[in-house]
Enzyme design. Structure first.
Site, PDB file in Angstrom:
ATOM      1  N   CYS A 119       0.868  -1.186   0.000  1.00 50.89           N
ATOM      2  CA  CYS A 119       0.000   0.000   0.000  1.00 50.89           C
ATOM      3  C   CYS A 119       0.899   1.228   0.000  1.00 50.89           C
ATOM      4  O   CYS A 119       2.075   1.120  -0.341  1.00 50.89           O
ATOM      5  CB  CYS A 119      -0.982  -0.025   1.172  1.00 50.89           C
ATOM      6  SG  CYS A 119      -0.264   0.124   2.823  1.00 50.89           S
TER       7      CYS A 119
ATOM      8  N   ASP B 114      -8.438   3.082   1.412  1.00 51.29           N
ATOM      9  CA  ASP B 114      -7.489   3.429   2.467  1.00 51.29           C
ATOM     10  C   ASP B 114      -8.270   3.965   3.671  1.00 51.29           C
ATOM     11  O   ASP B 114      -8.897   5.017   3.581  1.00 51.29           O
ATOM     12  CB  ASP B 114      -6.511   4.482   1.962  1.00 51.29           C
ATOM     13  CG  ASP B 114      -5.372   4.743   2.925  1.00 51.29           C
ATOM     14  OD1 ASP B 114      -5.461   4.323   4.104  1.00 51.29           O
ATOM     15  OD2 ASP B 114      -4.398   5.388   2.509  1.00 51.29           O
TER      16      ASP B 114
ATOM     17  N   ARG C 101      -3.367  -0.898   5.356  1.00 57.73           N
ATOM     18  CA  ARG C 101      -3.894  -1.983   4.528  1.00 57.73           C
ATOM     19  C   ARG C 101      -2.933  -3.141   4.349  1.00 57.73           C
ATOM     20  O   ARG C 101      -3.316  -4.307   4.516  1.00 57.73           O
ATOM     21  CB  ARG C 101      -4.308  -1.436   3.152  1.00 57.73           C
ATOM     22  CG  ARG C 101      -5.448  -0.451   3.229  1.00 57.73           C
ATOM     23  CD  ARG C 101      -5.697   0.217   1.907  1.00 57.73           C
ATOM     24  NE  ARG C 101      -4.611   1.154   1.599  1.00 57.73           N
ATOM     25  CZ  ARG C 101      -4.499   1.819   0.458  1.00 57.73           C
ATOM     26  NH1 ARG C 101      -5.384   1.637  -0.502  1.00 57.73           N
ATOM     27  NH2 ARG C 101      -3.510   2.662   0.265  1.00 57.73           N
TER      28      ARG C 101
END
Length: 154
Positions: free
Chosen positions: A10, A125, A16
């Site tokens: 990420c 996100d 994440r």
């Protein structure tokens, strides 16, 4: 057959991708699949930092401890070290492709491409969107982890 080595990527490697790494490690262990796993960010914002406390808390709700993970940045060497590199979203996929050396052995794609009916979807996100968003992130990364383990077991 070569042991799979999976990298989850990420932006900052604190929300994440650590959740995805934890979900995959747990799913692989439960299925008896031997695989290496790690996570990284395309940016260097959080190198050496632990995951976001909200990610740690969400993983803990599912019996997974990611508190010892440390943020790191994606490197050129990762393209030879890992068999699969999964991006959480389209911008990070573009950043991965920009760094990818010619002739790299790693299969690179979006993580949600593994989940039937979710191909091409990004994992949102949760960093700026509140604690409840971490639950949705978990649901996505866990579904992808289950799909990936099933694919690798075949």
């Amino acid at each position: 057959m070569e042991k799979p080595a999976i990298l989850f990527v990420c932006l900052g490697n604190i929300c994440r991708s650590p959740l995805a790494e934890g979900a995959f490690r747990a799913a692989a262990e439960k299925a008896g699949l031997e695989a290496d796993a790690d996570s990284a960010g395309t940016a260097d914002y959080h190198v050496g930092s632990p995951p976001d406390p909200r990610s740690i808390e969400e993983a803990s709700k599912h019996g997974i401890d990611i508190s010892g993970y440390a943020g790191r940045q994606l490197s050129v060497e990762d393209f030879d070290r890992f068999t699969h590199i999964f991006a959480m979203d389209h911008q990070n996929l573009a950043n991965i492709d920009a760094l990818r050396p010619e002739g790299s052995r790693a299969h690179v794609s979006l993580l949600m491409d593994l989940v039937p009916g979710r191909e091409g979807a990004a994992i949102a996100d949760p960093y700026h969107d509140g604690e409840e968003q971490f639950e949705y992130t978990w649901e996505d990364v866990d579904a992808a982890a289950q799909a990936l383990v099933a694919q690798l077991k075949d």
